[in-house]
Scaffold this active site. Structure first.
Site, PDB file in Angstrom:
ATOM      1  N   HIS A 107      -3.547   7.000   1.968  1.00 24.97           N
ATOM      2  CA  HIS A 107      -3.893   5.666   1.472  1.00 24.97           C
ATOM      3  C   HIS A 107      -5.287   5.314   1.994  1.00 24.97           C
ATOM      4  O   HIS A 107      -5.608   5.590   3.149  1.00 24.97           O
ATOM      5  CB  HIS A 107      -2.860   4.655   1.960  1.00 24.97           C
ATOM      6  CG  HIS A 107      -3.261   3.249   1.711  1.00 24.97           C
ATOM      7  ND1 HIS A 107      -3.614   2.797   0.448  1.00 24.97           N
ATOM      8  CD2 HIS A 107      -3.393   2.174   2.546  1.00 24.97           C
ATOM      9  CE1 HIS A 107      -3.937   1.516   0.523  1.00 24.97           C
ATOM     10  NE2 HIS A 107      -3.820   1.121   1.782  1.00 24.97           N
ATOM     11  N   CYS A 156       0.816  -1.221   0.000  1.00 23.35           N
ATOM     12  CA  CYS A 156       0.000   0.000   0.000  1.00 23.35           C
ATOM     13  C   CYS A 156       0.847   1.268   0.000  1.00 23.35           C
ATOM     14  O   CYS A 156       0.331   2.352  -0.257  1.00 23.35           O
ATOM     15  CB  CYS A 156      -0.955  -0.019   1.182  1.00 23.35           C
ATOM     16  SG  CYS A 156      -2.095  -1.400   1.065  1.00 23.35           S
ATOM     17  N   ASN A 216     -10.045  -0.470  -1.013  1.00 18.70           N
ATOM     18  CA  ASN A 216      -8.591  -0.362  -0.950  1.00 18.70           C
ATOM     19  C   ASN A 216      -7.988  -0.964  -2.229  1.00 18.70           C
ATOM     20  O   ASN A 216      -7.958  -2.186  -2.389  1.00 18.70           O
ATOM     21  CB  ASN A 216      -8.105  -1.115   0.304  1.00 18.70           C
ATOM     22  CG  ASN A 216      -6.604  -1.041   0.482  1.00 18.70           C
ATOM     23  OD1 ASN A 216      -5.876  -0.564  -0.382  1.00 18.70           O
ATOM     24  ND2 ASN A 216      -6.132  -1.544   1.607  1.00 18.70           N
TER      25      ASN A 216
END
Ligand code: UT7
Length: 332
Positions: free
Chosen positions: A252, A111, A282
């Site tokens: 993020h 990520c 995500n």
């Protein structure tokens, strides 16, 4: 002179899956998913691989900004769902886009992948090694998701964000500072156990579902809240910036509660936080460039804005980048 983003684009697959999709066959519900994560919808790519998310985003980038693709000299792809272990997805993208006289490689930082790749691209440009880097953050998370595991299935989506990195024409603009970190001790809490040289694919690894995402959500959550907030506050402090100076936090998008905690530690107004987790979930390396692309296209980022880009992910990896936007406001 610092490097900067000079063009940005994104691609989200058209097929939308809202929370009711999971309610039909998993022991979960809309209220839990929304309240614990902030996610309402995500997109999954039905056919194709991560390169098939990147290529349309890159083609749109070339068209929207009148970029001559022959001028690209470097391709960097941040992804934990590469098309193959090898060759690199950068090579696949080069071939699909028909680019010539170009080199490139993949970066694996989960990520935080876009942040790590952005700093790498900037260093190549600032050292004179590259002039125009096609920087891609993309993941097809549906390719490693266990759709029968309610603890992870509801969290992820597929998508790509791509941008062009070049030298800034203004020494005050572009990538101003970075704090990037890894701590392999956190590896056990978020990983794909099998498929690498540690545990090559076998009947046993398939039976044990070891090619899917494994996550100890609670441990990762606590580490993410601290990691993202610490670096976001520190990058402001050491650049003598207060919450008033920051135009946006670009976090993020893993969990709405992690984003809110980071913004609160920065003492930032909620309107100054880019949030689209509700639409896409995500998308791992895709979240930050997808956010930037959306907000820029909507005319919400203007030249000179200070942006704090922050992320946390498997590795553990985490970090933040201070970016001073150097593109004219869209639609002005
Ligand atoms: O992007 C890379 C980094 N990743 C992250 O930053 C993710 C970090 N972690 C998280 O975002 C959160 O930990 C999750 C969203 C994954 C989980 O939220 P949580 O508040 O930490 O929940 P939990 O794992 O502590 O589970 C609470 C309860 C459990 O039930 P019991 O044991 O209390 O009876 C889970 O079994 O919620 C249950 N649960 C669910 N219930 C309904 C877990 N997943 C679900 C679900 N639907 N989908």
């Amino acid at each position: 002179m610092p490097a900067t983003i000079t063009a940005i684009s994104r691609y989200l697959p058209p097929d939308i899956y809202d929370n009711s999709y999971f309610e039909k066959y998993l022991d979960t519900n809309e209220a839990w998913i929304t309240s614990r994560t902030g996610i309402k919808e995500r997109r999954f790519l039905k056919e194709g691989a991560t390169s098939d998310l990147i290529v349309p985003a890159a083609q749109k980038l070339f068209a929207d900004y009148n970029i001559d693709p022959s001028e690209i000299d470097t391709i960097i792809v941040a992804s934990v769902t590469p098309d193959h272990m090898f060759p690199s997805t950068a090579a696949v993208v080069q071939d699909k886009l028909g680019l010539k006289n170009v080199w490139g490689f993949d970066i694996s930082a989960a990520c935080s992948g876009f942040l790590f790749a952005l700093k790498t691209a900037a260093s190549l440009v600032e050292s004179g090694t590259s002039k125009k880097v096609l920087l891609c953050g993309s993941d097809k998370m549906s390719s490693i998701m266990d759709f029968n595991d309610r603890a992870t299935a509801v969290l992820f989506g597929d998508g790509a964000g791509v941008c062009l990195i070049e030298m800034s024409d203004d020494p005050e603009m572009g990538i101003r500072d970075h704090i990037l970190q890894i701590d392999g001790d956190g590896g056990k809490y978020l990983k794909q156990i099998a498929g690498g040289s540690f545990k090559p694919a076998s009947h046993e690894t398939i039976d044990n579902k070891e090619h899917y995402i494994f996550q100890d959500g609670g441990t990762v959550f606590k580490a993410a809240v601290k990691g993202m907030a610490d670096v976001s506050v520190e990058i402001m402090r050491r650049n003598n910036l207060t919450h008033d100076d920051i135009s946006y936090l670009v976090p993020h998008q893993a969990n709405m509660r992690i984003i809110t905690a980071t913004a609160e530690r920065m003492n930032l107004d909620p309107q100054k936080v880019m949030i689209n987790i509700q639409k896409y979930g995500n998308t791992t390396a895709g979240t930050i460039p997808i956010c930037l692309s959306e907000w820029y296209e909507e005319g919400k980022i203007k030249k000179g804005d200070y942006l704090v880009l922050s992320g946390f992910g498997a590795g553990f990896t985490w970090g933040s980048i201070l970016l001073r936007w150097n593109m004219n406001q869209r639609g002005r």
